[in-house]
Design a protein around this motif. Structure first.
Motif, short mmCIF file in Angstrom:
data_model
loop_
_atom_site.label_atom_id
_atom_site.label_comp_id
_atom_site.label_asym_id
_atom_site.label_seq_id
_atom_site.Cartn_x
_atom_site.Cartn_y
_atom_site.Cartn_z
N ASN A 22 46.91 21.58 -97.51
CA ASN A 22 48.37 21.39 -97.06
C ASN A 22 48.48 20.92 -95.80
N ALA A 23 49.94 20.01 -95.68
CA ALA A 23 49.82 19.25 -94.57
C ALA A 23 49.82 19.32 -93.14
N GLN A 24 49.55 21.21 -92.76
CA GLN A 24 49.30 21.34 -91.66
C GLN A 24 47.66 21.57 -91.30
N ASP A 25 46.89 22.32 -92.38
CA ASP A 25 45.31 22.17 -92.37
C ASP A 25 45.01 20.75 -92.29
N GLY A 26 45.68 19.44 -92.95
CA GLY A 26 44.86 18.35 -92.46
C GLY A 26 45.07 17.78 -91.59
N ALA A 27 46.07 17.70 -90.98
CA ALA A 27 46.71 17.89 -90.19
C ALA A 27 45.14 18.12 -88.55
N LEU A 28 45.44 19.15 -88.73
CA LEU A 28 44.57 20.09 -88.36
C LEU A 28 43.15 19.51 -88.17
N LEU A 29 42.46 18.92 -89.25
CA LEU A 29 40.98 18.90 -89.95
C LEU A 29 41.00 16.96 -89.09
N ALA A 30 42.35 16.58 -88.94
CA ALA A 30 41.89 15.12 -88.66
C ALA A 30 41.82 14.50 -87.54
N ASP A 31 42.49 15.68 -86.60
CA ASP A 31 43.02 16.26 -85.50
C ASP A 31 41.42 16.63 -84.61
N THR A 32 40.75 16.65 -85.69
CA THR A 32 39.44 17.74 -84.87
C THR A 32 38.41 16.00 -85.07
N LEU A 33 38.59 15.52 -86.32
CA LEU A 33 36.96 14.51 -86.39
C LEU A 33 38.17 13.19 -85.11
N VAL A 34 39.31 12.98 -85.43
CA VAL A 34 39.66 12.13 -84.49
C VAL A 34 39.37 12.30 -82.86
N ASP A 35 39.08 13.86 -82.25
CA ASP A 35 39.14 14.22 -81.46
C ASP A 35 37.51 13.32 -81.13
N ALA A 36 37.20 13.77 -82.07
CA ALA A 36 35.57 13.96 -81.61
C ALA A 36 35.32 12.32 -81.43
N ASP A 37 35.79 11.18 -82.53
CA ASP A 37 35.49 9.79 -82.08
C ASP A 37 36.00 9.14 -81.18
N LEU A 38 37.26 9.84 -80.52
CA LEU A 38 37.68 9.81 -79.72
C LEU A 38 36.89 9.96 -78.00
N ARG A 39 36.17 11.18 -78.21
CA ARG A 39 35.41 11.45 -76.90
C ARG A 39 33.88 11.10 -77.39
N GLY A 40 33.49 10.12 -78.24
CA GLY A 40 32.50 9.39 -78.33
C GLY A 40 31.55 10.60 -78.41
N ILE A 41 31.96 11.59 -79.59
CA ILE A 41 30.50 12.35 -80.42
C ILE A 41 31.07 12.40 -81.29
N SER A 42 30.76 10.81 -81.90
CA SER A 42 30.34 9.63 -83.51
C SER A 42 29.94 10.63 -84.38
N SER A 43 28.74 11.39 -83.73
CA SER A 43 27.90 12.83 -85.10
C SER A 43 29.05 14.03 -85.61
N HIS A 44 29.80 14.12 -84.61
CA HIS A 44 31.15 15.46 -84.78
C HIS A 44 32.40 14.49 -85.90
#
Lengths: 360, 360
Positions: A22-44
């Motif tokens: 659903n939209a809310q779950d997809g947004a959270l899931l996307a945010d966790t991955l984008v957040d990791a890439d932004l923080r340089g934790i590309s492994s996650h």
């Protein structure tokens, strides 16, 4: 190549929508991955998308399922993730714990029947936004060889601890083992060597070939076959440098997750249910003292440490310094994605009819 | 030489009585030292008596003072030790936390103006006797060099975590640094070399001369002078093997103790108040599941780990295995005390009119 974080987010949200989140779950899931890439934790970051997609095909992960509370007290929660994604069950649980901790001073939760939850730090940082201490842990697939052992049993068992500070929170976030498997995965994807004593073979000899280690870990983690070797505990190869302390830290996480949640142990997630367990805690530091004073005191301490005499050509970094620096930089320059992950994104994009973002 | 644990206890109780501790406090204090010697943790046994006695002469420790509660909620306690001995304030606090956790599911406390508290595991094991999880931590004198640093700042910051299990509880108990200073002290007293990468000089070069390291740590910890060097964080000398994780673990203890309790940082206990801070937590695992089931599950896991394939000539030990084995053996054969400590006991015995026990 680099793509903008916003383009990464849109790509991920579109894929997750096509995958029935659903939209809310997809947004959270996307945010966790984008957040990791932004923080340089590309492994996650987005490099996990291919694995997540395979988990859905294997029905280890059910995109439409929702977590539910099984047992609850004023200070505790036992949550069944119902094979929903780890991020979704964890976000759900952390929000409830934050409310409980504000009332009760502290609160804790365990989740069972869960999946990979991204970076542990994401959830401990949620608490920090409310001036609270956040603790976040998970067990994982079997990867780590105990002290003196020749075969893997423990997970890399991530642990995050976050405390309010200036100019940014203290964020300790990492595997309890020397490294996470993701860090080896990233080196293998880039065709690079392992630079330290991170992993051993079936005779406990250190390996530096990232692809060889990655292949071995893949067999251990994803099949019923348990060849020897795996990732070392913090402290390295030998007892003389107290690697049993790293072993103990990993065991504590195993107890707080698989045991307390009555889910599978890391050792048993390679077959059968493939379920992970998580443990969270939120503490209100203001039961002990004024939050502004505590924040000022801890920030002062960090500044003193940053300015200690140090090896020429190095820096003393407080946990969180590196990732907040990367965050600010990558918001401008875009997140870096390796070629193999781009290829995976292209295949997934094609399967779900979502175009892959262009390079910046 | 070896003396019986009972004789050690009688000697200590008589000395503590002569030092003006009341009978209950003296008995607790003696029990913590005898318990450490029985468990083979001689670094935290009677070899500390000489230091404790010096602390009284310096009025860092006041034998007649009692701890008091400064702030209290249903789940938390802030305690001022009032310069009483760490053991006394910690026993007092742990007993209160156990009652709170039984009612509330979990509870936490910080103590300030405290002193050395012996082994961290002593207090976490108190919780375990009630079927509860115990967590126990302390900051210390400055000893530990952060990642890349050339000078000490952090304490060795002990951390204990105890969980009910069969045939004995899981007891993880140790410094967050590679080793405690006590371990180096014991080697120096015996005239032995340091066998691993435990301590560095002012250029971050590893030292193996235990006496040289002990002298350096003594200067760092007990004077206003801060020569370079100190004990390494878990993970060792180099960033490549993630020594910043050991650094992070030590920092977390520093935050939970000195910062939360608003006492001195480890870095500042070498001068001025010389006060330590402690943090404790008690968790009732039965809010998540039946205690007998959890205990059986965790004991099964430990047995599986003990029987993993391992290096020939080694054993896989679960945290606590070694110390419960020593406990049973030393109860029969007596506790081992090095010659230098015997000499210290003789001087103290003479000063307070207490005869030193005969060798077994």
């Amino acid at each position: 190549m680099r793509i903008s974080a916003e383009a990464e987010r849109q790509f991920l949200e579109a894929v997750f929508k096509a995958q029935q989140f659903n939209a809310q779950d997809g947004a959270l899931l996307a945010d966790t991955l984008v957040d990791a890439d932004l923080r340089g934790i590309s492994s996650h970051g987005i490099q996990r998308l291919d694995w997540y997609t395979r988990m859905m095909k294997d029905h280890v992960l059910e995109p439409t399922h929702q977590p539910e509370v099984v047992k609850e007290t004023a200070t505790s929660l036992l949550v069944d993730a119902n094979k929903s994604m780890g991020q979704i069950a964890s976000g759900f649980t952390m929000n409830k714990l934050i409310e409980k901790a504000k009332k009760m001073g502290l609160a804790m939760a365990v989740i069972r029947n869960s999946n990979h939850f991204g970076t542990a730090g994401y959830y401990s940082r949620m608490a920090c936004k409310h001036g609270l201490i956040g603790i976040s842990t998970t067990n994982t697939r079997p990867l780590v060889v105990p002290t003196n052992a020749l075969e893997a049993f423990l997970g890399s068992n991530a642990f995050a601890f976050t405390f309010p500070a200036k100019p940014h929170p203290f964020v300790f976030d990492g595997a309890t083992s020397v490294v996470s498997s993701g860090k080896i995965q990233v080196l293998a994807k880039k065709g690079e060597k392992i630079p330290g004593d991170w992993a051993v073979d079936e005779n406990r000899h250190v390996l530096h070939d990232a692809q060889k280690v990655e292949d071995n870990l893949g067999t251990i983690a994803f099949s019923a076959h348990r060849p020897g070797g795996g990732v070392l505990t913090l402290g390295g190869q030998d007892e003389v440098n107290s690697n049993y302390k790293g072993f103990g830290n990993s065991l504590i996480i195993e107890i707080l997750t698989g045991i307390l949640a009555q889910g599978s142990l890391s050792a048993d997630t390679n077959v059968g249910k493939h379920d992970f367990s998580q443990f969270f805690m939120v503490i209100d530091p203001s039961v002990f003292g004024d939050l502004d004073v505590l924040t000022a005191n801890v920030s002062d301490m960090f500044d003193r440490i940053r300015h200690l005499k140090h090896l020429p050509g190095t820096k003393i970094m407080i946990p969180g310094d590196r990732e907040y620096k990367h965050y600010d930089e990558n918001l401008v320059q875009g997140v870096s994605i390796d070629d193999k992950t781009i290829a995976e994104m292209q295949a997934i994009g094609q399967a779900y009819g979502v175009p892959v973002p262009a390079a910046l």
